[in-house]
Design a protein around this motif. Structure first.
Motif, PDB file in Angstrom:
ATOM      1  N   ARG A 153       0.817  -1.213   0.000  1.00  0.00           N
ATOM      2  CA  ARG A 153       0.000   0.000   0.000  1.00  0.00           C
ATOM      3  C   ARG A 153       0.853   1.267   0.000  1.00  0.00           C
ATOM      4  NH1 ARG A 153      -2.294  -0.888   4.454  1.00  0.00           N
ATOM      5  NH2 ARG A 153      -1.227   0.671   5.689  1.00  0.00           N
ATOM      6  N   LEU A 154       1.957   1.268   0.740  1.00  0.00           N
ATOM      7  CA  LEU A 154       2.775   2.467   0.890  1.00  0.00           C
ATOM      8  C   LEU A 154       3.753   2.692  -0.251  1.00  0.00           C
ATOM      9  CD1 LEU A 154       3.686   2.378   4.695  1.00  0.00           C
ATOM     10  CD2 LEU A 154       2.052   3.881   3.544  1.00  0.00           C
ATOM     11  N   TYR A 155       4.234   1.623  -0.840  1.00  0.00           N
ATOM     12  CA  TYR A 155       5.287   1.758  -1.834  1.00  0.00           C
ATOM     13  C   TYR A 155       4.681   1.892  -3.217  1.00  0.00           C
ATOM     14  CZ  TYR A 155       9.666   1.238  -4.244  1.00  0.00           C
ATOM     15  OH  TYR A 155      10.745   1.470  -5.043  1.00  0.00           O
ATOM     16  N   GLN A 156       5.181   2.821  -3.983  1.00  0.00           N
ATOM     17  CA  GLN A 156       4.708   3.020  -5.355  1.00  0.00           C
ATOM     18  C   GLN A 156       5.808   2.602  -6.322  1.00  0.00           C
ATOM     19  OE1 GLN A 156       1.491   4.143  -5.947  1.00  0.00           O
ATOM     20  NE2 GLN A 156       1.369   3.889  -3.733  1.00  0.00           N
ATOM     21  N   GLY A 157       5.438   2.001  -7.427  1.00  0.00           N
ATOM     22  CA  GLY A 157       6.396   1.685  -8.469  1.00  0.00           C
ATOM     23  C   GLY A 157       6.881   0.248  -8.498  1.00  0.00           C
ATOM     24  N   GLN A 158       6.277  -0.623  -7.718  1.00  0.00           N
ATOM     25  CA  GLN A 158       6.722  -2.004  -7.752  1.00  0.00           C
ATOM     26  C   GLN A 158       6.322  -2.663  -9.073  1.00  0.00           C
ATOM     27  OE1 GLN A 158       4.267  -1.076  -5.502  1.00  0.00           O
ATOM     28  NE2 GLN A 158       2.521  -2.141  -6.343  1.00  0.00           N
ATOM     29  N   ASP A 159       7.032  -3.720  -9.417  1.00  0.00           N
ATOM     30  CA  ASP A 159       6.776  -4.508 -10.620  1.00  0.00           C
ATOM     31  C   ASP A 159       5.789  -5.605 -10.227  1.00  0.00           C
ATOM     32  OD1 ASP A 159       6.869  -6.474 -12.633  1.00  0.00           O
ATOM     33  OD2 ASP A 159       8.992  -6.120 -13.052  1.00  0.00           O
ATOM     34  N   ASP A 160       4.507  -5.402 -10.535  1.00  0.00           N
ATOM     35  CA  ASP A 160       3.464  -6.323 -10.083  1.00  0.00           C
ATOM     36  C   ASP A 160       3.627  -7.733 -10.643  1.00  0.00           C
ATOM     37  OD1 ASP A 160       2.351  -4.333  -8.540  1.00  0.00           O
ATOM     38  OD2 ASP A 160       0.676  -3.937  -9.904  1.00  0.00           O
ATOM     39  N   SER A 161       4.103  -7.853 -11.868  1.00  0.00           N
ATOM     40  CA  SER A 161       4.297  -9.175 -12.465  1.00  0.00           C
ATOM     41  C   SER A 161       5.388  -9.939 -11.707  1.00  0.00           C
ATOM     42  CB  SER A 161       4.653  -9.023 -13.941  1.00  0.00           C
ATOM     43  OG  SER A 161       4.944 -10.274 -14.505  1.00  0.00           O
ATOM     44  N   TYR A 162       6.508  -9.283 -11.469  1.00  0.00           N
ATOM     45  CA  TYR A 162       7.596  -9.908 -10.707  1.00  0.00           C
ATOM     46  C   TYR A 162       7.132 -10.199  -9.288  1.00  0.00           C
ATOM     47  CZ  TYR A 162      12.140 -10.507  -8.413  1.00  0.00           C
ATOM     48  OH  TYR A 162      13.196 -10.990  -7.681  1.00  0.00           O
ATOM     49  N   LEU A 163       6.417  -9.267  -8.674  1.00  0.00           N
ATOM     50  CA  LEU A 163       5.931  -9.456  -7.304  1.00  0.00           C
ATOM     51  C   LEU A 163       5.039 -10.685  -7.212  1.00  0.00           C
ATOM     52  CD1 LEU A 163       5.539  -8.602  -4.363  1.00  0.00           C
ATOM     53  CD2 LEU A 163       3.764  -7.014  -5.151  1.00  0.00           C
ATOM     54  N   ASP A 164       4.107 -10.843  -8.126  1.00  0.00           N
ATOM     55  CA  ASP A 164       3.216 -11.999  -8.105  1.00  0.00           C
ATOM     56  C   ASP A 164       4.015 -13.299  -8.238  1.00  0.00           C
ATOM     57  OD1 ASP A 164       0.436 -13.086  -8.079  1.00  0.00           O
ATOM     58  OD2 ASP A 164       1.026 -13.810 -10.070  1.00  0.00           O
ATOM     59  N   ARG A 165       4.969 -13.318  -9.168  1.00  0.00           N
ATOM     60  CA  ARG A 165       5.806 -14.512  -9.356  1.00  0.00           C
ATOM     61  C   ARG A 165       6.582 -14.832  -8.094  1.00  0.00           C
ATOM     62  NH1 ARG A 165      11.096 -15.389 -10.852  1.00  0.00           N
ATOM     63  NH2 ARG A 165      11.464 -13.287 -11.632  1.00  0.00           N
ATOM     64  N   ARG A 166       7.175 -13.822  -7.470  1.00  0.00           N
ATOM     65  CA  ARG A 166       7.989 -14.047  -6.271  1.00  0.00           C
ATOM     66  C   ARG A 166       7.132 -14.495  -5.075  1.00  0.00           C
ATOM     67  NH1 ARG A 166      11.182 -15.671  -4.874  1.00  0.00           N
ATOM     68  NH2 ARG A 166      12.144 -14.275  -3.357  1.00  0.00           N
ATOM     69  N   ILE A 167       5.937 -13.912  -4.938  1.00  0.00           N
ATOM     70  CA  ILE A 167       5.051 -14.360  -3.850  1.00  0.00           C
ATOM     71  C   ILE A 167       4.721 -15.836  -4.052  1.00  0.00           C
ATOM     72  CG2 ILE A 167       2.744 -14.173  -2.834  1.00  0.00           C
ATOM     73  CD1 ILE A 167       2.920 -11.135  -3.346  1.00  0.00           C
ATOM     74  N   ARG A 168       4.393 -16.207  -5.274  1.00  0.00           N
ATOM     75  CA  ARG A 168       4.056 -17.609  -5.560  1.00  0.00           C
ATOM     76  C   ARG A 168       5.240 -18.532  -5.273  1.00  0.00           C
ATOM     77  NH1 ARG A 168      -0.850 -17.856  -7.323  1.00  0.00           N
ATOM     78  NH2 ARG A 168      -1.823 -15.986  -8.181  1.00  0.00           N
ATOM     79  N   GLU A 169       6.451 -18.095  -5.612  1.00  0.00           N
ATOM     80  CA  GLU A 169       7.642 -18.903  -5.318  1.00  0.00           C
ATOM     81  C   GLU A 169       7.850 -19.065  -3.815  1.00  0.00           C
ATOM     82  OE1 GLU A 169      10.242 -17.545  -9.254  1.00  0.00           O
ATOM     83  OE2 GLU A 169      10.826 -16.824  -7.269  1.00  0.00           O
ATOM     84  N   GLU A 170       7.691 -17.986  -3.073  1.00  0.00           N
ATOM     85  CA  GLU A 170       7.951 -18.012  -1.626  1.00  0.00           C
ATOM     86  C   GLU A 170       6.865 -18.758  -0.846  1.00  0.00           C
ATOM     87  OE1 GLU A 170      10.635 -16.981   0.134  1.00  0.00           O
ATOM     88  OE2 GLU A 170      11.657 -16.317  -1.689  1.00  0.00           O
ATOM     89  N   THR A 171       5.672 -18.892  -1.441  1.00  0.00           N
ATOM     90  CA  THR A 171       4.553 -19.516  -0.722  1.00  0.00           C
ATOM     91  C   THR A 171       4.144 -20.855  -1.331  1.00  0.00           C
ATOM     92  OG1 THR A 171       2.837 -18.400  -2.027  1.00  0.00           O
ATOM     93  CG2 THR A 171       3.670 -17.234  -0.071  1.00  0.00           C
ATOM     94  N   SER A 172       5.004 -21.444  -2.142  1.00  0.00           N
ATOM     95  CA  SER A 172       4.685 -22.714  -2.820  1.00  0.00           C
ATOM     96  C   SER A 172       3.367 -22.622  -3.584  1.00  0.00           C
ATOM     97  CB  SER A 172       4.643 -23.870  -1.818  1.00  0.00           C
ATOM     98  OG  SER A 172       5.889 -24.015  -1.191  1.00  0.00           O
ATOM     99  N   ASN A 173       3.144 -21.470  -4.178  1.00  0.00           N
ATOM    100  CA  ASN A 173       1.972 -21.188  -5.020  1.00  0.00           C
ATOM    101  C   ASN A 173       0.656 -21.117  -4.238  1.00  0.00           C
ATOM    102  OD1 ASN A 173       1.660 -20.355  -7.657  1.00  0.00           O
ATOM    103  ND2 ASN A 173       0.800 -22.299  -8.314  1.00  0.00           N
ATOM    104  N   ASP A 174       0.731 -20.986  -2.913  1.00  0.00           N
ATOM    105  CA  ASP A 174      -0.476 -20.851  -2.110  1.00  0.00           C
ATOM    106  C   ASP A 174      -1.058 -19.443  -2.146  1.00  0.00           C
ATOM    107  OD1 ASP A 174      -0.439 -23.506  -1.336  1.00  0.00           O
ATOM    108  OD2 ASP A 174       0.641 -23.108   0.541  1.00  0.00           O
ATOM    109  N   TYR A 175      -0.214 -18.451  -2.412  1.00  0.00           N
ATOM    110  CA  TYR A 175      -0.650 -17.053  -2.401  1.00  0.00           C
ATOM    111  C   TYR A 175      -0.066 -16.338  -3.616  1.00  0.00           C
ATOM    112  CZ  TYR A 175      -1.881 -17.952   2.432  1.00  0.00           C
ATOM    113  OH  TYR A 175      -2.439 -18.490   3.579  1.00  0.00           O
ATOM    114  N   GLY A 176      -0.715 -15.226  -3.973  1.00  0.00           N
ATOM    115  CA  GLY A 176      -0.245 -14.373  -5.049  1.00  0.00           C
ATOM    116  C   GLY A 176      -0.504 -12.926  -4.705  1.00  0.00           C
ATOM    117  N   ILE A 177      -0.326 -12.060  -5.661  1.00  0.00           N
ATOM    118  CA  ILE A 177      -0.485 -10.628  -5.423  1.00  0.00           C
ATOM    119  C   ILE A 177      -1.906 -10.281  -4.990  1.00  0.00           C
ATOM    120  CG2 ILE A 177      -1.027  -9.980  -7.804  1.00  0.00           C
ATOM    121  CD1 ILE A 177       0.804  -7.520  -7.364  1.00  0.00           C
ATOM    122  N   ASP A 178      -2.904 -11.018  -5.465  1.00  0.00           N
ATOM    123  CA  ASP A 178      -4.288 -10.733  -5.090  1.00  0.00           C
ATOM    124  C   ASP A 178      -4.531 -10.880  -3.587  1.00  0.00           C
ATOM    125  OD1 ASP A 178      -4.906 -10.223  -7.719  1.00  0.00           O
ATOM    126  OD2 ASP A 178      -5.694 -12.228  -8.105  1.00  0.00           O
TER     127      ASP A 178
END
Length: 181
Positions: A153-178
């Motif tokens: 919420r606070l940070y502007q300018g993140q790469d949403d595509s990379y963020l979603d991929r990294r969240i999925r990697e870190e959570t064994s695909n249990d979570y994503g950007i949504d």
């Protein structure tokens, strides 16, 4: 006027000086991760008590810390792995040798200019959010979801595509950007 609490800003300045010493010796700057990176990106909305660092050369970084007045705490109840500066209330500790065990893209590490002219390296906000989500998904740190949401919420300018991929990697695909919207 600074966006960070004074003691945190003083620690950032000192960390930048330590980092510059490491770089002058011909090594890569240590990368700020963990709670201090959260505080940096959140403008002290989320405060920390320590600076976690990642470096392939712990010996060089710890020598630079010593050269800047850091000491190892001694006695009962003291941190044994970290370093403390007598003028700061924050501990510094090397917590790893590869950024998120090699899963983070090194090219995304940000270099931040400190006011004294030195620079320091910090994990990307995307990798930091993904790390917080990975800790949340493990079940061991339920408060990390709120940190991830706050950073998003606070940070502007993140790469949403990379963020979603990294969240999925870190959570064994249990979570994503949504899951942090």
């Amino acid at each position: 006027m600074s966006i960070w609490r004074p003691e945190f800003e003083a620690a950032l300045e000192l960390f930048a000086s330590v980092s510059a010493s490491v770089v002058r010796r011909g090594f890569a700057a240590p990368v700020l991760v963990g709670g201090a990176a959260v505080e940096l990106y959140s403008g002290s909305a989320i405060a920390t008590g320590d600076f976690d660092l990642v470096t392939a050369r712990q010996d060089v970084v710890e020598q630079a810390l010593q050269d800047h007045g850091f000491v190892k705490p001694r006695g009962p109840g003291s941190l044994t792995r970290g370093w403390i500066h007598p003028d700061l209330k924050l501990g510094f500790e090397v917590v790893g040798s590869a950024l998120l065990d090699g899963r983070a893209e090194q090219a995304r590490v940000r270099l931040i200019d400190a006011s004294a002219g030195d620079r320091f390296a910090v994990i990307s906000v995307e990798d930091l959010i993904a790390d917080r989500m990975g800790q949340y998904a493990s079940g061991a740190a339920p408060d990390m979801l709120a940190q991830a949401q706050t950073l998003f919420r606070l940070y502007q300018g993140q790469d949403d595509s990379y963020l979603d991929r990294r969240i999925r990697e870190e959570t064994s695909n249990d979570y994503g950007i949504d899951d942090i919207l």
